[in-house]
Design a protein around this motif. Structure first.
Motif, PDB file in Angstrom:
ATOM      1  N   ARG A  51      -0.082   7.491   8.607  1.00 27.82           N
ATOM      2  CA  ARG A  51      -0.583   6.127   8.389  1.00 27.82           C
ATOM      3  C   ARG A  51      -0.590   5.799   6.894  1.00 27.82           C
ATOM      4  NH1 ARG A  51      -0.852   1.150   9.795  1.00 27.82           N
ATOM      5  NH2 ARG A  51      -2.825   0.133   9.440  1.00 27.82           N
ATOM      6  N   ARG A  52      -0.997   6.769   6.077  1.00 29.90           N
ATOM      7  CA  ARG A  52      -1.014   6.568   4.634  1.00 29.90           C
ATOM      8  C   ARG A  52       0.403   6.344   4.107  1.00 29.90           C
ATOM      9  NH1 ARG A  52      -3.947  10.209   0.035  1.00 29.90           N
ATOM     10  NH2 ARG A  52      -3.210   8.959  -1.712  1.00 29.90           N
ATOM     11  N   ALA A  53       1.370   7.144   4.575  1.00 25.45           N
ATOM     12  CA  ALA A  53       2.763   6.987   4.131  1.00 25.45           C
ATOM     13  C   ALA A  53       3.292   5.611   4.542  1.00 25.45           C
ATOM     14  CB  ALA A  53       3.622   8.106   4.720  1.00 25.45           C
ATOM     15  N   LYS A  54       2.941   5.199   5.761  1.00 26.62           N
ATOM     16  CA  LYS A  54       3.393   3.884   6.243  1.00 26.62           C
ATOM     17  C   LYS A  54       2.781   2.764   5.393  1.00 26.62           C
ATOM     18  CE  LYS A  54       3.578   1.094  10.432  1.00 26.62           C
ATOM     19  NZ  LYS A  54       3.154   0.979  11.842  1.00 26.62           N
ATOM     20  N   ILE A  55       1.501   2.858   5.064  1.00 25.03           N
ATOM     21  CA  ILE A  55       0.828   1.839   4.244  1.00 25.03           C
ATOM     22  C   ILE A  55       1.432   1.822   2.844  1.00 25.03           C
ATOM     23  CG2 ILE A  55      -1.362   1.260   3.122  1.00 25.03           C
ATOM     24  CD1 ILE A  55      -2.760   2.204   5.702  1.00 25.03           C
ATOM     25  N   GLU A  56       1.705   3.024   2.270  1.00 23.53           N
ATOM     26  CA  GLU A  56       2.316   3.081   0.937  1.00 23.53           C
ATOM     27  C   GLU A  56       3.704   2.443   0.948  1.00 23.53           C
ATOM     28  OE1 GLU A  56       2.234   7.202  -0.163  1.00 23.53           O
ATOM     29  OE2 GLU A  56       0.150   7.119  -0.830  1.00 23.53           O
ATOM     30  N   ALA A  57       4.474   2.695   2.012  1.00 21.60           N
ATOM     31  CA  ALA A  57       5.814   2.086   2.115  1.00 21.60           C
ATOM     32  C   ALA A  57       5.700   0.566   2.204  1.00 21.60           C
ATOM     33  CB  ALA A  57       6.559   2.647   3.321  1.00 21.60           C
ATOM     34  N   GLU A  58       4.736   0.087   2.979  1.00 19.67           N
ATOM     35  CA  GLU A  58       4.545  -1.358   3.101  1.00 19.67           C
ATOM     36  C   GLU A  58       4.098  -1.966   1.774  1.00 19.67           C
ATOM     37  OE1 GLU A  58       1.881  -2.005   6.376  1.00 19.67           O
ATOM     38  OE2 GLU A  58       3.394  -1.487   7.868  1.00 19.67           O
ATOM     39  N   ILE A  59       3.230  -1.245   1.046  1.00 13.61           N
ATOM     40  CA  ILE A  59       2.786  -1.733  -0.263  1.00 13.61           C
ATOM     41  C   ILE A  59       3.963  -1.801  -1.222  1.00 13.61           C
ATOM     42  CG2 ILE A  59       1.415  -1.126  -2.302  1.00 13.61           C
ATOM     43  CD1 ILE A  59      -0.756  -0.128  -0.370  1.00 13.61           C
ATOM     44  N   GLN A  60       4.796  -0.748  -1.238  1.00 14.70           N
ATOM     45  CA  GLN A  60       5.968  -0.749  -2.117  1.00 14.70           C
ATOM     46  C   GLN A  60       6.931  -1.879  -1.741  1.00 14.70           C
ATOM     47  OE1 GLN A  60       7.569   3.208  -1.854  1.00 14.70           O
ATOM     48  NE2 GLN A  60       6.118   4.046  -3.362  1.00 14.70           N
ATOM     49  N   GLU A  61       7.109  -2.088  -0.437  1.00 12.77           N
ATOM     50  CA  GLU A  61       7.984  -3.176   0.017  1.00 12.77           C
ATOM     51  C   GLU A  61       7.403  -4.531  -0.401  1.00 12.77           C
ATOM     52  OE1 GLU A  61       9.485  -5.135   4.218  1.00 12.77           O
ATOM     53  OE2 GLU A  61       8.932  -3.031   4.196  1.00 12.77           O
ATOM     54  N   ALA A  62       6.096  -4.698  -0.268  1.00 14.73           N
ATOM     55  CA  ALA A  62       5.448  -5.949  -0.665  1.00 14.73           C
ATOM     56  C   ALA A  62       5.561  -6.148  -2.178  1.00 14.73           C
ATOM     57  CB  ALA A  62       3.987  -5.952  -0.239  1.00 14.73           C
ATOM     58  N   GLU A  63       5.391  -5.059  -2.950  1.00 18.41           N
ATOM     59  CA  GLU A  63       5.540  -5.163  -4.401  1.00 18.41           C
ATOM     60  C   GLU A  63       6.967  -5.538  -4.768  1.00 18.41           C
ATOM     61  OE1 GLU A  63       4.192  -1.381  -5.844  1.00 18.41           O
ATOM     62  OE2 GLU A  63       2.085  -1.982  -5.848  1.00 18.41           O
ATOM     63  N   GLY A  64       7.943  -4.957  -4.055  1.00 19.91           N
ATOM     64  CA  GLY A  64       9.347  -5.311  -4.293  1.00 19.91           C
ATOM     65  C   GLY A  64       9.608  -6.784  -3.996  1.00 19.91           C
ATOM     66  N   ARG A  65       9.066  -7.260  -2.874  1.00 19.39           N
ATOM     67  CA  ARG A  65       9.230  -8.672  -2.533  1.00 19.39           C
ATOM     68  C   ARG A  65       8.527  -9.565  -3.561  1.00 19.39           C
ATOM     69  NH1 ARG A  65       8.066  -7.242   3.275  1.00 19.39           N
ATOM     70  NH2 ARG A  65       5.955  -7.857   2.723  1.00 19.39           N
ATOM     71  N   ALA A  66       7.360  -9.110  -4.027  1.00 23.80           N
ATOM     72  CA  ALA A  66       6.619  -9.892  -5.024  1.00 23.80           C
ATOM     73  C   ALA A  66       7.389  -9.959  -6.337  1.00 23.80           C
ATOM     74  CB  ALA A  66       5.231  -9.287  -5.248  1.00 23.80           C
ATOM     75  N   SER A  67       7.957  -8.823  -6.758  1.00 28.60           N
ATOM     76  CA  SER A  67       8.726  -8.844  -8.013  1.00 28.60           C
ATOM     77  C   SER A  67       9.993  -9.683  -7.852  1.00 28.60           C
ATOM     78  CB  SER A  67       9.070  -7.424  -8.462  1.00 28.60           C
ATOM     79  OG  SER A  67       9.917  -6.791  -7.522  1.00 28.60           O
ATOM     80  N   LYS A  68      10.618  -9.604  -6.684  1.00 26.85           N
ATOM     81  CA  LYS A  68      11.802 -10.429  -6.428  1.00 26.85           C
ATOM     82  C   LYS A  68      11.423 -11.908  -6.435  1.00 26.85           C
ATOM     83  CE  LYS A  68      15.531 -11.157  -3.106  1.00 26.85           C
ATOM     84  NZ  LYS A  68      16.084 -10.796  -1.807  1.00 26.85           N
ATOM     85  N   ALA A  69      10.303 -12.234  -5.802  1.00 29.94           N
ATOM     86  CA  ALA A  69       9.833 -13.628  -5.778  1.00 29.94           C
ATOM     87  C   ALA A  69       9.482 -14.090  -7.185  1.00 29.94           C
ATOM     88  CB  ALA A  69       8.624 -13.769  -4.855  1.00 29.94           C
ATOM     89  N   ALA A  70       8.871 -13.199  -7.981  1.00 29.24           N
ATOM     90  CA  ALA A  70       8.539 -13.557  -9.357  1.00 29.24           C
ATOM     91  C   ALA A  70       9.807 -13.817 -10.159  1.00 29.24           C
ATOM     92  CB  ALA A  70       7.708 -12.459 -10.014  1.00 29.24           C
TER      93      ALA A  70
END
Length: 173
Positions: A51-70
């Motif tokens: 669950r922790r690995a899945k949450i970390e992957a989702e956080i990294q994906e969200a950060e990637g999307r956020a940086s792309k959006a920025a």
């Protein structure tokens, strides 16, 4: 099954089953918790790790999307700034062009007004000259008519002959 029953009844000798409900539950609960901690800890740890690995992957994906959006936002803001600058330049050019066209139209209008004034002045002068010429002709005609009228009243045939003779004498002599 008889052996289990025998052992259960022989509680005084060491090993046996305790049928006291309250005492047995505490021991059973402790055993159950121990088994759960020993075997369940690994399973729960594995589930929590996944669950922790899945949450970390989702956080990294969200950060990637956020940086792309920025990055896209920064690009869009840059394009907006460029578009605003181009709009200012176009507006300034349009204002300059409008001012130049206005000045050209005013200059042409002034030239046209001066030409019309000159034409009107020439027309007025021409009409004035015509009117003066007509007045002169009319004045001369009236003067001739009056002179003829006065001559007829003053000159009779004998005076006319003397006047003609005198005029001939002046020409000849």
């Amino acid at each position: 099954m008889g052996t289990v029953f025998y052992l259960a009844t022989e509680a005084e000798h060491g090993f046996g089953l305790n049928f006291n409900f309250l005492e047995a539950n505490i021991i059973n609960l402790a055993l159950l918790l121990g088994i759960l901690v020993y075997y369940g800890g690994q399973a729960v740890g594995k589930i929590l790790t996944e669950r922790r690995a899945k949450i970390e992957a989702e956080i990294q994906e969200a950060e990637g999307r956020a940086s792309k959006a920025a990055a896209e936002l920064a690009g869009a803001q840059q394009k907006l700034a460029q578009a605003k600058e181009e709009a200012k330049q176009i507006l300034a050019t349009a204002e300059k062009t409008a001012q130049r066209v206005k000045e050209e139209i005013l200059a042409q209008g002034n030239v046209e007004v001066e030409r019309m004034r000159a034409n009107a002045s020439a027309d007025v002068s021409s009409e004035q000259d015509k009117a003066i010429a007509q007045l002169r002709q009319r004045t001369v005609a009236l003067a001739i008519e009056r002179a003829e009228g006065q001559l007829k009243d003053r000159l009779d045939d004998s005076k006319q002959e003397r006047l003609i003779d005198r005029c001939i004498g002046q020409l000849g002599g």
